[in-house]
Design an enzyme around this catalytic site. Structure first.
Site, PDB file in Angstrom:
ATOM      1  N   HIS A   1     -32.317  21.622 -87.995  1.00  0.00           N
ATOM      2  CA  HIS A   1     -32.992  21.003 -89.146  1.00  0.00           C
ATOM      3  C   HIS A   1     -33.448  19.588 -88.799  1.00  0.00           C
ATOM      4  CE1 HIS A   1     -33.301  20.026 -93.585  1.00  0.00           C
ATOM      5  NE2 HIS A   1     -33.145  18.805 -93.078  1.00  0.00           N
ATOM      6  N   GLU A   2     -32.526  18.774 -88.256  1.00  0.00           N
ATOM      7  CA  GLU A   2     -32.866  17.374 -87.984  1.00  0.00           C
ATOM      8  C   GLU A   2     -33.945  17.241 -86.915  1.00  0.00           C
ATOM      9  OE1 GLU A   2     -32.086  15.320 -90.057  1.00  0.00           O
ATOM     10  OE2 GLU A   2     -30.475  16.402 -91.042  1.00  0.00           O
TER      11      GLU A   2
ATOM     12  N   HIS B   1     -37.402  17.760 -88.241  1.00  0.00           N
ATOM     13  CA  HIS B   1     -38.069  16.626 -88.896  1.00  0.00           C
ATOM     14  C   HIS B   1     -38.932  15.893 -87.873  1.00  0.00           C
ATOM     15  CE1 HIS B   1     -36.683  16.642 -92.967  1.00  0.00           C
ATOM     16  NE2 HIS B   1     -35.406  16.610 -92.649  1.00  0.00           N
TER      17      HIS B   1
ATOM     18  N   GLU C   1     -39.057  19.101 -95.973  1.00  0.00           N
ATOM     19  CA  GLU C   1     -37.663  19.555 -95.936  1.00  0.00           C
ATOM     20  C   GLU C   1     -37.571  21.060 -95.667  1.00  0.00           C
ATOM     21  OE1 GLU C   1     -34.462  18.551 -96.040  1.00  0.00           O
ATOM     22  OE2 GLU C   1     -35.233  16.546 -95.667  1.00  0.00           O
TER      23      GLU C   1
ATOM     24  N   HIS D   1     -35.274  17.714-101.395  1.00  0.00           N
ATOM     25  CA  HIS D   1     -34.342  18.750-100.942  1.00  0.00           C
ATOM     26  C   HIS D   1     -34.279  19.915-101.920  1.00  0.00           C
ATOM     27  CE1 HIS D   1     -33.019  15.003 -98.965  1.00  0.00           C
ATOM     28  NE2 HIS D   1     -32.785  15.796 -97.944  1.00  0.00           N
TER      29      HIS D   1
END
Length: 523
Positions: free
Chosen positions: A337-338, A341, A361, A425
């Site tokens: 996920h990170e 980004h 997100e 989110h």
């Protein structure tokens, strides 16, 4: 102040995000039959993996032709294009992403992508169709301290504006980098967003895994030379700087418990490696930015910090140790996920606010989930639950659900006119739900031992096309058709175009992309 636009010494916008709150052509064999024709179409529309030098050369070449391109697509004499990325498909189509300036000022929301086929035909995808010609004001208000002058074009009529960046700390301890855009003539706030995007060793969540290390004399560094040199550092409770690079005497790292400081580092290093491999193997992408350069990871941030975040200014991931410093937020889907980004920042650069922020997100959730499935790790089996391993709520439930996002009590299952008012989110739920439906279809089913029951807005039935096709469609849409201001309607258009490129407009894939969007009330 004079009404004449002036340049500012601050030329780079920093971006950060948190978990919570000319390459060689691919030769295609000529075969007969519809199945082979479909495979050839997909292969032709798939991006080629470029080396760092080839990508740099392509961007340089695009910049050399930028003035001619600007004229060809009808920009005014005051506008200039700045090439940011070039994606080349196997069939010869080239997608060039540009930022835009007006009278020397950055145009926020003015980014665009030029798509040029091998035969020279050209189409353009723009963040805005508005004419970039802000009316000159007789006088502009004084700029806020430290602000830069820009043209704001992301919403409404383009105007001269100021962008101020306010740094600090968010209530949960996450660094804050709040961007505030104000009208230079009236002082009215036009837009604001938070730029910090929040979401062999023995790991805490993935069991015993192989990780990339580098021998350094008689010891070993946690540095993966095979994947761009990714390194993992120990912040040791700090909240700034790089910290200390993890080293070890025998190249056996961690013991699976949070009390061993290396354990979280193993998870972070492993997550970065699997995400890198997923990008390269499945998406044809050479690292987060497509340039073969690795990010780095920082673990043990702060004290009992219950979050993780990507920061584009350091090109790094940062992980807290969770409640009681006993649940590091370093699980595989969180790592994916990170890093994703960073992928979004390097491609569409979706604004981290309103609907575009929800899409930002969701993109990280989509690829974080896809990375988890790709790993095929028996200790962390792929699922459509976000953060199920880290127990961030303290009650054993996941952070988010893709099959029915509202199960978390806050996320949206379907689009509505007010979805952009939700925290990013939670507005991400619409795209997460779309991705689940497109991958697996609607209704009740069990996948890898997890039960799902995905509803639809209109009671329709959606038939999944498979997760692999779904994430390839999303990636192509993100990397070639989405822009900084893309909203849910724009995401529908972008994914349908990506599907048409990859699979055509007459097959099941195109039909089900449209059906999945309709099922989440995006029409």
């Amino acid at each position: 102040m004079s009404s004449t636009p002036t340049s500012n010494s601050r030329t780079r916008v920093l971006r950060t995000a948190a978990l919570v709150g000319s390459a060689a052509m691919v030769a295609l064999a000529v075969q007969s039959g519809p199945a082979n024709a479909a495979a050839e179409r997909e292969a032709g529309a798939t991006a080629l993996t470029q080396t760092d030098s080839a990508r740099a050369q392509a961007i340089s070449a695009a910049q050399g032709e930028a003035a001619g391109t600007a004229r060809a697509i009808g920009l005014s004499d005051e506008e200039r294009l700045v090439a940011r990325d070039v994606v080349k498909d196997a069939d010869g189509t080239v997608h060039t992403r540009y930022e835009r300036t007006y009278a020397g000022l950055p145009v926020l929301g003015g980014d665009l992508v030029v798509h040029q086929k091998k035969d020279g035909s050209r189409k353009t995808t723009k963040s805005t169709e508005a004419r970039i010609a802000p009316a000159a004001a007789r006088s502009l208000k004084a700029a806020p301290a430290g602000a830069r002058q820009v043209v704001w074009a992301a919403t409404g009529t383009p105007v001269f504006a100021y962008e101020a960046v306010i740094t600090g700390t968010q209530p949960d301890g996450t660094p804050s980098e709040r961007h505030v855009i104000t009208d230079a003539a009236t002082g009215a706030e036009l837009w604001a967003y938070e730029a910090i995007d929040t979401g062999t060793g023995t790991s805490a969540y993935s069991g015993t895994v192989t990780i990339g290390t580098t021998q350094n004399g008689s010891s070993y560094d946690l540095a993966d030379a095979g994947r761009g040199g990714h390194k993992t550092y120990d912040l040791n409770g700090g909240t700034s700087g790089t910290g200390s690079l993890f080293t070890d005497a025998d190249d056996k790292w961690g013991d699976g418990t949070p009390s061993n400081r290396q354990t979280a580092a193993v998870d972070a290093q492993y997550g970065a490696a699997v995400t890198w491999d997923f990008y390269k193997s499945e998406l044809g992408r050479n690292g987060i930015a497509g340039d073969g350069r690795a990010a780095y990871s920082r673990v043990h941030y702060g004290n009992a910090y219950v979050n993780a975040f990507w920061d584009d200014s350091c090109f790094c991931m940062t992980y807290g140790d969770g409640a009681g410093n006993s649940k590091p937020l370093t699980s595989l889907d969180v790592a994916g996920h990170e890093m994703s980004h960073g992928l979004t920042a390097a491609t569409a650069k979706l604004n981290y606010s309103r609907e575009s922020g929800g899409l930002n997100e969701a993109t990280s959730d989509i690829f974080g989930t896809s990375v988890e499935f790709f790993a095929n790790n028996p200790s962390d089996i792929g699922d459509y639950l976000i953060g199920e391993k880290i127990d961030i709520r303290g009650n054993g439930t996941p952070l988010r659900y893709m099959d029915k996002p509202s199960k978390d009590g806050a996320s949206a299952d379907y689009w509505s006119k007010t979805v952009g008012r939700l925290d990013v989110h939670n507005s991400s739920g619409v795209a997460n739900h779309f991705f689940y439906l497109l991958s697996e279809g609607s209704g009740a089913k069990t996948i890898n031992g997890v039960s799902y029951n995905s509803p639809t807005y209109d009671g329709s039935t959606v038939t999944g096309i498979g997760r692999t096709k779904a994430y390839k469609i999303w990636y192509k849409a993100l990397s070639t058709y989405m822009t900084s201001t893309t909203n849910y309607a724009g995401a529908r258009t972008a994914t349908l175009q990506a599907t048409a490129d990859l699979y055509g407009t007459t097959g099941t894939e195109y039909q089900q992309v449209a059906a999945a969007w309709k099922a989440v009330n995006v029409k």
